[in-house]
Motif scaffolding. Structure first.
Motif, PDB file in Angstrom:
ATOM      1  N   ASP A 171      -9.031  -0.628   0.488  1.00 52.10           N
ATOM      2  CA  ASP A 171      -7.910   0.274   1.107  1.00 52.10           C
ATOM      3  C   ASP A 171      -6.950  -0.216   1.884  1.00 52.10           C
ATOM      4  OD1 ASP A 171      -9.372   2.500   0.007  1.00 52.10           O
ATOM      5  OD2 ASP A 171     -10.512   2.973   1.914  1.00 52.10           O
ATOM      6  N   ALA A 172      -7.192  -1.278   2.670  1.00 47.51           N
ATOM      7  CA  ALA A 172      -6.234  -2.115   3.537  1.00 47.51           C
ATOM      8  C   ALA A 172      -5.291  -2.753   2.488  1.00 47.51           C
ATOM      9  CB  ALA A 172      -6.817  -2.943   4.617  1.00 47.51           C
ATOM     10  N   LEU A 173      -5.637  -3.310   1.343  1.00 46.68           N
ATOM     11  CA  LEU A 173      -4.810  -4.001   0.628  1.00 46.68           C
ATOM     12  C   LEU A 173      -3.775  -3.540  -0.142  1.00 46.68           C
ATOM     13  CD1 LEU A 173      -3.993  -6.824  -0.527  1.00 46.68           C
ATOM     14  CD2 LEU A 173      -6.166  -6.560  -2.075  1.00 46.68           C
ATOM     15  N   LEU A 174      -4.486  -2.144  -0.582  1.00 48.39           N
ATOM     16  CA  LEU A 174      -3.735  -1.364  -1.628  1.00 48.39           C
ATOM     17  C   LEU A 174      -2.527  -0.740  -0.504  1.00 48.39           C
ATOM     18  CD1 LEU A 174      -6.165   0.682  -3.810  1.00 48.39           C
ATOM     19  CD2 LEU A 174      -4.555  -1.147  -4.387  1.00 48.39           C
ATOM     20  N   ASN A 175      -2.780  -0.486   0.598  1.00 43.66           N
ATOM     21  CA  ASN A 175      -1.858   0.151   1.729  1.00 43.66           C
ATOM     22  C   ASN A 175      -0.984  -0.946   2.120  1.00 43.66           C
ATOM     23  OD1 ASN A 175      -0.972   2.197   3.656  1.00 43.66           O
ATOM     24  ND2 ASN A 175      -1.284   0.548   5.139  1.00 43.66           N
ATOM     25  N   SER A 176      -1.366  -2.307   2.111  1.00 40.56           N
ATOM     26  CA  SER A 176      -0.432  -3.286   2.641  1.00 40.56           C
ATOM     27  C   SER A 176       0.723  -3.539   1.247  1.00 40.56           C
ATOM     28  CB  SER A 176      -0.985  -4.694   2.810  1.00 40.56           C
ATOM     29  OG  SER A 176      -1.888  -4.884   3.825  1.00 40.56           O
ATOM     30  N   ILE A 177       0.132  -3.561   0.102  1.00 37.70           N
ATOM     31  CA  ILE A 177       1.049  -3.675  -0.907  1.00 37.70           C
ATOM     32  C   ILE A 177       2.224  -2.546  -1.074  1.00 37.70           C
ATOM     33  CG2 ILE A 177       1.210  -3.846  -3.298  1.00 37.70           C
ATOM     34  CD1 ILE A 177      -1.636  -5.214  -3.636  1.00 37.70           C
ATOM     35  N   ARG A 178       1.528  -1.279  -0.853  1.00 36.53           N
ATOM     36  CA  ARG A 178       2.340  -0.131  -1.116  1.00 36.53           C
ATOM     37  C   ARG A 178       3.444  -0.098   0.054  1.00 36.53           C
ATOM     38  NH1 ARG A 178      -2.564   3.062  -2.136  1.00 36.53           N
ATOM     39  NH2 ARG A 178      -2.383   3.553  -4.242  1.00 36.53           N
ATOM     40  N   THR A 179       3.235  -0.548   1.407  1.00 43.12           N
ATOM     41  CA  THR A 179       3.946  -0.254   2.453  1.00 43.12           C
ATOM     42  C   THR A 179       4.765  -1.500   2.898  1.00 43.12           C
ATOM     43  OG1 THR A 179       2.381  -0.842   3.870  1.00 43.12           O
ATOM     44  CG2 THR A 179       2.483   1.476   3.609  1.00 43.12           C
ATOM     45  N   LYS A 180       4.251  -2.981   2.555  1.00 37.53           N
ATOM     46  CA  LYS A 180       5.016  -3.877   2.587  1.00 37.53           C
ATOM     47  C   LYS A 180       5.801  -4.701   1.560  1.00 37.53           C
ATOM     48  CE  LYS A 180       3.988  -4.074   7.056  1.00 37.53           C
ATOM     49  NZ  LYS A 180       3.254  -4.948   7.758  1.00 37.53           N
ATOM     50  N   ASN A 207       0.993  -2.588 -12.864  1.00 38.72           N
ATOM     51  CA  ASN A 207      -0.381  -3.143 -12.265  1.00 38.72           C
ATOM     52  C   ASN A 207      -1.320  -1.830 -12.384  1.00 38.72           C
ATOM     53  OD1 ASN A 207      -2.315  -3.910 -10.185  1.00 38.72           O
ATOM     54  ND2 ASN A 207      -0.962  -5.306  -9.761  1.00 38.72           N
ATOM     55  N   PRO A 208      -2.482  -2.305 -13.016  1.00 41.51           N
ATOM     56  CA  PRO A 208      -3.355  -1.231 -13.297  1.00 41.51           C
ATOM     57  C   PRO A 208      -3.918  -0.757 -11.797  1.00 41.51           C
ATOM     58  CG  PRO A 208      -4.216  -3.419 -13.903  1.00 41.51           C
ATOM     59  CD  PRO A 208      -2.760  -3.375 -13.496  1.00 41.51           C
ATOM     60  N   TYR A 209      -4.047  -1.528 -10.786  1.00 45.91           N
ATOM     61  CA  TYR A 209      -4.729  -0.787  -9.629  1.00 45.91           C
ATOM     62  C   TYR A 209      -3.955   0.065  -8.889  1.00 45.91           C
ATOM     63  CZ  TYR A 209      -8.255  -4.314  -9.445  1.00 45.91           C
ATOM     64  OH  TYR A 209      -9.277  -5.329  -9.702  1.00 45.91           O
ATOM     65  N   PHE A 210      -2.663   0.009  -9.192  1.00 42.76           N
ATOM     66  CA  PHE A 210      -1.746   1.505  -8.794  1.00 42.76           C
ATOM     67  C   PHE A 210      -1.535   2.381  -9.709  1.00 42.76           C
ATOM     68  CE2 PHE A 210      -0.936  -2.307  -6.503  1.00 42.76           C
ATOM     69  CZ  PHE A 210      -1.186  -2.049  -5.171  1.00 42.76           C
ATOM     70  N   GLN A 211      -1.853   2.167 -11.296  1.00 40.34           N
ATOM     71  CA  GLN A 211      -1.957   3.395 -12.030  1.00 40.34           C
ATOM     72  C   GLN A 211      -3.161   3.884 -11.846  1.00 40.34           C
ATOM     73  OE1 GLN A 211       0.943   3.496 -13.774  1.00 40.34           O
ATOM     74  NE2 GLN A 211       1.202   1.377 -12.588  1.00 40.34           N
ATOM     75  N   LEU A 212      -4.059   3.293 -11.579  1.00 39.57           N
ATOM     76  CA  LEU A 212      -5.527   4.009 -11.212  1.00 39.57           C
ATOM     77  C   LEU A 212      -5.472   4.879  -9.758  1.00 39.57           C
ATOM     78  CD1 LEU A 212      -7.948   1.225 -12.416  1.00 39.57           C
ATOM     79  CD2 LEU A 212      -7.554   3.431 -13.519  1.00 39.57           C
TER      80      LEU A 212
END
Length: 216
Positions: A171-180, A207-212
């Motif tokens: 969760d932290a990593l996905l948030n980091s990528i989205r917001t930073k 990137n499949p992690y963000f499509q999912l």
């Protein structure tokens, strides 16, 4: 700014050399594991007449800091990293054993870097972005003038960093990528800690992690 990429160690980590017009250079994640790795690295610097003046660590997992002691001993360069990476630095030798590799505990950092901090060498300016998730103190280094970002193991071409390791959080990593990272211009070139480069726009699109997770 010129950017040179080397792939070092059995873990195949990307080491980047960033050189300004006057030959001053920064090193991001010196992954030189063997004496041969380091000789190839230093030979390139000598051939190009480059003077290393800064060592940055995106994070302190063992494969990204293999060469820290060699750089300190040859050039007097201590590393700069985030304060939350101390556990990884101290335990790097133990983690390396899991991969059948050995290393001494790397030197203590020369200094610590905070989120949003500007870091300069020669005529180049970088901004540190705290992107926790793969590790608690993961940093990306963004050069607005050149439209490039060095993401360590946060964001890869078509993937993201592992989070099933101590200090990891999906969760932290996905948030980091989205917001930073995904707030950077889409044409920004991404230079990751492993494998080939990509762009912010390409990862936002495919990137499949963000499509999912786009509907969450």
């Amino acid at each position: 700014m010129e950017i040179f990429r080397f792939v070092f160690s059995p873990i195949e980590v990307n080491t980047y050399i960033l050189a300004d017009k006057d030959g001053k250079c920064a090193v991001i994640d010196c992954g030189c594991y063997s004496k041969g790795d380091f000789e190839r690295f230093t030979g390139f610097l000598e051939k190009k007449n480059l003077e290393p003046v800064l060592l940055l660590n995106t994070h302190c997992h063992f494969d990204h800091i293999f060469g820290n002691r060699r750089l300190l001993e040859k050039y007097g360069l201590g590393a700069f990293c985030h304060k939350e990476e101390e556990m990884n630095r101290r335990n790097s030798g133990q983690y390396a054993l899991f991969f059948g590799l050995t290393m001494d505990t790397p030197p203590e950092p020369a200094g610590l870097i905070d989120d949003g901090q500007n870091i300069s060498f020669g005529s180049v300016s970088l901004r540190a972005l705290h992107v926790p998730g793969h590790s608690p103190g993961s940093l990306a280094f963004y050069c607005e003038a050149e439209k490039v970002v060095f993401t360590g193991d946060a964001l890869f071409a078509g993937s993201i960093g592992r989070t099933d390791i101590p200090g990891g959080s999906l969760d932290a990593l996905l948030n980091s990528i989205r917001t930073k990272l995904f707030v950077l211009p889409r044409e920004t070139v991404v230079y990751p800690g492993h494998n080939e480069s990509t762009t912010i726009g390409e990862e936002m699109k495919s990137n499949p992690y963000f499509q999912l997770t786009s509907n969450k």
